[in-house]
Design a protein around this motif. Sequence first.
Motif, PDB file in Angstrom:
ATOM      1  N   TYR A 129      -4.554 -10.041   0.353  1.00 34.75           N
ATOM      2  CA  TYR A 129      -3.431  -9.452   1.076  1.00 34.75           C
ATOM      3  C   TYR A 129      -2.639  -8.502   0.183  1.00 34.75           C
ATOM      4  CZ  TYR A 129       0.136  -9.163   4.687  1.00 34.75           C
ATOM      5  OH  TYR A 129       0.982  -8.703   5.669  1.00 34.75           O
ATOM      6  N   LEU A 130      -2.522  -8.849  -1.091  1.00 40.69           N
ATOM      7  CA  LEU A 130      -1.836  -7.964  -2.022  1.00 40.69           C
ATOM      8  C   LEU A 130      -2.632  -6.684  -2.250  1.00 40.69           C
ATOM      9  CD1 LEU A 130      -0.586 -10.556  -4.664  1.00 40.69           C
ATOM     10  CD2 LEU A 130       0.845  -9.219  -3.122  1.00 40.69           C
ATOM     11  N   PHE A 131      -3.954  -6.793  -2.274  1.00 36.91           N
ATOM     12  CA  PHE A 131      -4.789  -5.591  -2.396  1.00 36.91           C
ATOM     13  C   PHE A 131      -4.591  -4.684  -1.187  1.00 36.91           C
ATOM     14  CE2 PHE A 131      -7.727  -8.035  -5.366  1.00 36.91           C
ATOM     15  CZ  PHE A 131      -7.305  -7.331  -6.479  1.00 36.91           C
ATOM     16  N   VAL A 132      -4.429  -5.286   0.001  1.00 38.16           N
ATOM     17  CA  VAL A 132      -4.145  -4.489   1.198  1.00 38.16           C
ATOM     18  C   VAL A 132      -2.819  -3.753   1.029  1.00 38.16           C
ATOM     19  CG1 VAL A 132      -3.639  -4.595   3.668  1.00 38.16           C
ATOM     20  CG2 VAL A 132      -5.492  -5.966   2.725  1.00 38.16           C
ATOM     21  N   GLY A 133      -1.802  -4.467   0.516  1.00 37.70           N
ATOM     22  CA  GLY A 133      -0.515  -3.827   0.289  1.00 37.70           C
ATOM     23  C   GLY A 133      -0.595  -2.697  -0.711  1.00 37.70           C
ATOM     24  N   VAL A 134      -1.354  -2.909  -1.785  1.00 40.55           N
ATOM     25  CA  VAL A 134      -1.525  -1.849  -2.777  1.00 40.55           C
ATOM     26  C   VAL A 134      -2.218  -0.646  -2.157  1.00 40.55           C
ATOM     27  CG1 VAL A 134      -2.720  -1.230  -4.898  1.00 40.55           C
ATOM     28  CG2 VAL A 134      -1.494  -3.384  -4.765  1.00 40.55           C
ATOM     29  N   SER A 135      -3.205  -0.884  -1.297  1.00 43.36           N
ATOM     30  CA  SER A 135      -3.904   0.226  -0.639  1.00 43.36           C
ATOM     31  C   SER A 135      -2.957   1.030   0.234  1.00 43.36           C
ATOM     32  CB  SER A 135      -5.064  -0.309   0.212  1.00 43.36           C
ATOM     33  OG  SER A 135      -6.019  -0.955  -0.587  1.00 43.36           O
TER      34      SER A 135
ATOM     35  N   PRO B 251      -3.545   0.870 -10.003  1.00 45.88           N
ATOM     36  CA  PRO B 251      -3.494  -0.593 -10.162  1.00 45.88           C
ATOM     37  C   PRO B 251      -4.143  -1.077 -11.446  1.00 45.88           C
ATOM     38  CG  PRO B 251      -4.112  -0.013  -7.915  1.00 45.88           C
ATOM     39  CD  PRO B 251      -4.150   1.249  -8.718  1.00 45.88           C
ATOM     40  N   GLU B 252      -5.332  -0.539 -11.785  1.00 49.27           N
ATOM     41  CA  GLU B 252      -6.010  -0.979 -13.000  1.00 49.27           C
ATOM     42  C   GLU B 252      -5.192  -0.615 -14.242  1.00 49.27           C
ATOM     43  OE1 GLU B 252      -7.346   0.745 -10.471  1.00 49.27           O
ATOM     44  OE2 GLU B 252      -9.544   0.643 -10.486  1.00 49.27           O
ATOM     45  N   ILE B 253      -4.653   0.610 -14.270  1.00 50.35           N
ATOM     46  CA  ILE B 253      -3.889   1.061 -15.431  1.00 50.35           C
ATOM     47  C   ILE B 253      -2.606   0.249 -15.586  1.00 50.35           C
ATOM     48  CG2 ILE B 253      -2.640   3.029 -16.409  1.00 50.35           C
ATOM     49  CD1 ILE B 253      -4.696   4.844 -15.019  1.00 50.35           C
ATOM     50  N   LEU B 254      -1.892   0.066 -14.488  1.00 53.36           N
ATOM     51  CA  LEU B 254      -0.638  -0.687 -14.554  1.00 53.36           C
ATOM     52  C   LEU B 254      -0.882  -2.153 -14.878  1.00 53.36           C
ATOM     53  CD1 LEU B 254       1.288   0.877 -11.541  1.00 53.36           C
ATOM     54  CD2 LEU B 254       1.710   1.241 -13.968  1.00 53.36           C
TER      55      LEU B 254
ATOM     56  N   VAL C 152      10.034  12.376  -5.450  1.00 51.49           N
ATOM     57  CA  VAL C 152      10.743  11.118  -5.199  1.00 51.49           C
ATOM     58  C   VAL C 152       9.774  10.067  -4.683  1.00 51.49           C
ATOM     59  CG1 VAL C 152      12.582  10.018  -3.874  1.00 51.49           C
ATOM     60  CG2 VAL C 152      12.914  12.330  -4.763  1.00 51.49           C
ATOM     61  N   THR C 153       8.929  10.462  -3.757  1.00 55.29           N
ATOM     62  CA  THR C 153       7.908   9.543  -3.242  1.00 55.29           C
ATOM     63  C   THR C 153       6.986   9.070  -4.356  1.00 55.29           C
ATOM     64  OG1 THR C 153       7.960  10.854  -1.204  1.00 55.29           O
ATOM     65  CG2 THR C 153       6.187   9.256  -1.421  1.00 55.29           C
ATOM     66  N   PHE C 154       6.642   9.978  -5.249  1.00 53.81           N
ATOM     67  CA  PHE C 154       5.755   9.660  -6.367  1.00 53.81           C
ATOM     68  C   PHE C 154       6.360   8.566  -7.246  1.00 53.81           C
ATOM     69  CE2 PHE C 154       4.426  10.284 -10.754  1.00 53.81           C
ATOM     70  CZ  PHE C 154       3.054  10.384 -10.649  1.00 53.81           C
ATOM     71  N   VAL C 155       7.624   8.711  -7.632  1.00 52.90           N
ATOM     72  CA  VAL C 155       8.263   7.760  -8.549  1.00 52.90           C
ATOM     73  C   VAL C 155       8.424   6.391  -7.890  1.00 52.90           C
ATOM     74  CG1 VAL C 155      10.390   7.274  -9.806  1.00 52.90           C
ATOM     75  CG2 VAL C 155       9.442   9.587  -9.814  1.00 52.90           C
ATOM     76  N   ILE C 156       8.919   6.382  -6.656  1.00 53.40           N
ATOM     77  CA  ILE C 156       9.153   5.101  -5.985  1.00 53.40           C
ATOM     78  C   ILE C 156       7.832   4.392  -5.699  1.00 53.40           C
ATOM     79  CG2 ILE C 156      10.042   4.041  -3.878  1.00 53.40           C
ATOM     80  CD1 ILE C 156      12.246   6.092  -3.860  1.00 53.40           C
ATOM     81  N   SER C 157       6.820   5.143  -5.294  1.00 47.99           N
ATOM     82  CA  SER C 157       5.528   4.533  -4.972  1.00 47.99           C
ATOM     83  C   SER C 157       4.891   3.901  -6.199  1.00 47.99           C
ATOM     84  CB  SER C 157       4.590   5.589  -4.378  1.00 47.99           C
ATOM     85  OG  SER C 157       5.076   6.087  -3.161  1.00 47.99           O
ATOM     86  N   ILE C 158       4.936   4.582  -7.327  1.00 49.21           N
ATOM     87  CA  ILE C 158       4.302   4.016  -8.522  1.00 49.21           C
ATOM     88  C   ILE C 158       5.089   2.799  -9.016  1.00 49.21           C
ATOM     89  CG2 ILE C 158       5.487   5.363 -10.315  1.00 49.21           C
ATOM     90  CD1 ILE C 158       2.723   5.701 -11.625  1.00 49.21           C
ATOM     91  N   PHE C 159       6.384   2.765  -8.769  1.00 50.65           N
ATOM     92  CA  PHE C 159       7.160   1.567  -9.112  1.00 50.65           C
ATOM     93  C   PHE C 159       6.738   0.386  -8.249  1.00 50.65           C
ATOM     94  CE2 PHE C 159      10.813  -1.151  -8.076  1.00 50.65           C
ATOM     95  CZ  PHE C 159      11.103  -1.656  -9.334  1.00 50.65           C
ATOM     96  N   VAL C 160       6.579   0.627  -6.944  1.00 50.32           N
ATOM     97  CA  VAL C 160       6.163  -0.451  -6.039  1.00 50.32           C
ATOM     98  C   VAL C 160       4.753  -0.918  -6.390  1.00 50.32           C
ATOM     99  CG1 VAL C 160       5.692  -1.044  -3.641  1.00 50.32           C
ATOM    100  CG2 VAL C 160       7.679   0.370  -4.210  1.00 50.32           C
TER     101      VAL C 160
ATOM    102  N   GLY D 181       3.440  -0.909  -9.280  1.00 45.63           N
ATOM    103  CA  GLY D 181       3.580  -1.720 -10.480  1.00 45.63           C
ATOM    104  C   GLY D 181       4.024  -3.139 -10.167  1.00 45.63           C
ATOM    105  N   VAL D 182       4.983  -3.298  -9.257  1.00 44.57           N
ATOM    106  CA  VAL D 182       5.449  -4.630  -8.878  1.00 44.57           C
ATOM    107  C   VAL D 182       4.322  -5.433  -8.229  1.00 44.57           C
ATOM    108  CG1 VAL D 182       7.048  -5.893  -7.397  1.00 44.57           C
ATOM    109  CG2 VAL D 182       7.843  -3.881  -8.643  1.00 44.57           C
ATOM    110  N   LEU D 183       3.616  -4.816  -7.279  1.00 45.00           N
ATOM    111  CA  LEU D 183       2.515  -5.517  -6.615  1.00 45.00           C
ATOM    112  C   LEU D 183       1.404  -5.855  -7.606  1.00 45.00           C
ATOM    113  CD1 LEU D 183       2.198  -3.595  -3.220  1.00 45.00           C
ATOM    114  CD2 LEU D 183       3.248  -5.808  -3.654  1.00 45.00           C
ATOM    115  N   THR D 184       1.162  -4.958  -8.550  1.00 39.16           N
ATOM    116  CA  THR D 184       0.120  -5.216  -9.545  1.00 39.16           C
ATOM    117  C   THR D 184       0.489  -6.407 -10.407  1.00 39.16           C
ATOM    118  OG1 THR D 184      -0.465  -2.871  -9.577  1.00 39.16           O
ATOM    119  CG2 THR D 184      -1.210  -4.207 -11.416  1.00 39.16           C
ATOM    120  N   ALA D 185       1.773  -6.546 -10.738  1.00 39.03           N
ATOM    121  CA  ALA D 185       2.213  -7.695 -11.523  1.00 39.03           C
ATOM    122  C   ALA D 185       1.963  -8.996 -10.762  1.00 39.03           C
ATOM    123  CB  ALA D 185       3.697  -7.551 -11.864  1.00 39.03           C
ATOM    124  N   VAL D 186       2.237  -8.982  -9.457  1.00 38.76           N
ATOM    125  CA  VAL D 186       1.974 -10.172  -8.643  1.00 38.76           C
ATOM    126  C   VAL D 186       0.478 -10.443  -8.574  1.00 38.76           C
ATOM    127  CG1 VAL D 186       2.309 -11.232  -6.376  1.00 38.76           C
ATOM    128  CG2 VAL D 186       4.070  -9.733  -7.315  1.00 38.76           C
TER     129      VAL D 186
END
Length: 934
Positions: free
Chosen positions: A116-122, A176-179, A763-771, A773-778
């Motif tokens: 489910y997290l992979f779906v969110g990352v996608s 995802p892999e890099i983060l 703006v979309t770029f910065v916020i998206s990569i932050f999100v 990163g959070v999902l990748t941590a989970v």
Amino acid sequence: MQLLRRTVRSVATFAVLLLLLYVKAHTFALTTGQAVDDSASYSTLNETSSAESLKRVVRQVDPTKEEITTVKADVEVEELGTCSEGLVLPLWMPQRKISIGDRAIRGFVYFMLMVYLFVGVSIISDRFMASIEAITSIERDVVVRGPKGEKQTMRVRIWNETVANLTLMALGSSAPEILLSVIEIYAKNFESGDLGPGTIVGSAAYNLFVIIALCMVLIPKGEKRRIKHLRVFIVTAVLSIFAYIWLWAILSLISPGIIEVWEGVVTLLMFPATVLWAYIAERRLLLYKYMDKNYRMNQRGTVVAGEHDSVEMGADDPKQTSKQFLQMSKSAHAYDEARMEYIQLLSELRQKYPDADLEHLEMMAQEQMINRGNKSRAFYRVQATRKLIGSGNLMRKIQERAHEDLSSVKAQIQTYNDDDDDVPTRIYFEPGHYTVMENCGEFEVRVVRRGDISGYSHVYFETYDGTASAGSDYVGKSGILNFPPGVDEQRFKIEIIDDDIFEEDECFYIRLFNPSENVSLYVPHTATIMILDDDHAGIFAFGDALHEVNESVGAYVLPVMRYSGARGTVIVPYWSEDETAISGRHYHGVRGELIFENNVTEQFITVPIIEESTYEKDVKFKVNIGEPVLAPDDELLEKIRLVEKKPAEDLTDLERILLMSKPRNGELTTTYIRIRESTEFKSTVDKLVARANVSSVLGTSSWKEQFKDALTVVPADEHEFDAEEEVGEEVPKCMDYISHFICLFWKVLFAFVPPTDICGGYVTFVISIFVIGVLTAVIGDAATYFGCVLNIKDSVTAICFVALGTSIPDTFASIIAAKQDQTADNCIGNVTGSNAVNVFLGIGLAWSIASIYHAVNGSTFNVEPGTIGFAVTLFCGEAVIAIGVMMIRRSTKSIRAELGGPTISKWMNASILLLLWVIYLIVSTLEAYDIIMV
């Protein structure tokens, strides 16, 4: 789409088999360590007394090592029985005395959570890639010179395609892999871990072996795809292998088990070096400019650059054409190629749909232009994701976009043609030229006011002589014209004096002067009045020697003038003749007679013009008029015949004037009609070609649009997109609803991300990569817990499970790109580029941070080669085989392409790649559990 779903099921089945393999491997590893014990000791291994069982086994072998073995056993039980706290995700308590069934349930829950997290990352990657597309699609105006030296302004992209693919596009695809690699370093207090590097290596193996194998066999039957930018591919392929050789070297050779600061920094700096080298190869700089480069005519009739191809110029003078082409910049050439493609499409559609109007044909051509245009990795990634999550086929938005583009362009062109009512008040004659007969008595002159007509205005007028004199030819007049508020025109009359004396045509003028305040005189502020004598049959001629018309005019009305008299009925023959314009192709030939009735001073020849919708057109033909003659029943003809029978010396003055009044031709009896391209069509083509990119199809302009897309179920088209078909109402299927509601939480949540139209997508770029990163941590925590409860090592979890989850969207994106693209660059080239970038950026950044941190604190950053080192070595060997297979396919005469080709060969080659992946997984897993010792 069905094939994609079957592929997903197959991958899921294979994952289950891998899970069974891990359990079996783990059991085998435990069994080999206690071969001297009986079956009773093995049956109690997973119970709470497992530590005592291990002690008994070792005690029977060597009683002297009981104390040491006891300590090791206690540590091992501690590691197998409990999981360490993650960075974000809390532990599932309790951690001790967990039964096998409880472990299986927890493992299943963690596995489903990862899915489910992979779906969110996608889904958030969908927004991330859209922002990258918006950033890399930024354009600027450039002025270039065409082959004839003319200047033209066009819009070109600032970002180079190769640089964009290896930087932002690779980052978007592999974020995802890099983060994960960077976050794992931080989560483990800047110590090394197996999850991040293992995911990068496992993802590289999956991308190179599985994705390329699937693309190879899923190309439609009878088709093939060939890499276009071979130099860039060779650079990225070499660097992708070198990246993993370098990784092995710093792990096992240069400083075994220790990553020094310079090693991490050099690894990171290899990322910009890779981008620079690929850019140099693509732009043919430095040594590359000395390599052979030829030009050829592609299937659309456009000259393009080729590598080691023969020159097949289609022009009359190949050398001259090639020389002109070389003088043009690449930007101008790309723009011109797109423009010619649009015109060719329009021509093909016109032949296919002869009854369709031009606007509908332009709309269909624009759809196909966007559909056929170069599409980035982002486009295919977003399209694949939206199909899987029930957001419909991205290609459907192309039709809507084409409608909007055409409407916007037409409205913009119409705006340019409309009068601007905001300009100051202006007054002028309309029309500025009048032709009147001598016997007309009087005629009316019209003066108009344009602009702001809300106030009061006035202007003076007066007549003045030309060849006509006031008092003998006309009655002079002067006065003032008043324009009350809201009145936009005024009229006045001028009287013409008639006489019975034959005389040449004469003219006089009327001028406007002294307008009121805040009013300006506009051209024409002087009107010309031509007085035609009514005592002569007239002189006939064209008004101009050359007439320029747009091909879209439909039918051109060519005027024939009658001056110096308008008495009697005159017949004038006319006909057309070809020059560079050909009758039946560029225009319809005409032949006939014009009849000028008494006092008629102008007649018209109607010439039908054939519209070809040609961007640049310059052809001409001529129209002739013959000798004019009086109509057989005209009274003047009978009088002239009677006079002509008399001897010349017996003619009176009036009879001589009568003979002079016969109709005759003037100087211009032949005129040329020059057919040019339609100005509106040319402007439409330029504007539509400039808009023919997919960046706005991916992006969004408002939060309203994003939430509407998030809440709407759109059917996923199973058939291929056809720009010539109208979009019909389709009902979503059951699977569309299921996919939609499963992903609804993520879709609504990520609809809060700012639209890509804000600040050009940054703006979309910065916020998206932050999100992300959070999902990748989970995901990292969930993957660690998953491996922990099932006793699977992190390196194995990374290579087999996490790498697979992060690569599934890329799989579907590559398959769609393989089917829809004309080249293999988006399928293969980006795979090798991403693999190199993953190591240099993902591992290089993480290890640079960790090594610097330890150096500052006076310690060393230790990384045990272990499974990662072995996996890297194995991957390098297999990667050389895989790239060799593709190069052999490219050079084989019966294939000549990396993807597709004959059925048997493509399935055999794909089987080799899939076998390499299976071998990689099995051997890496067995080595991780010490079944294979290296």
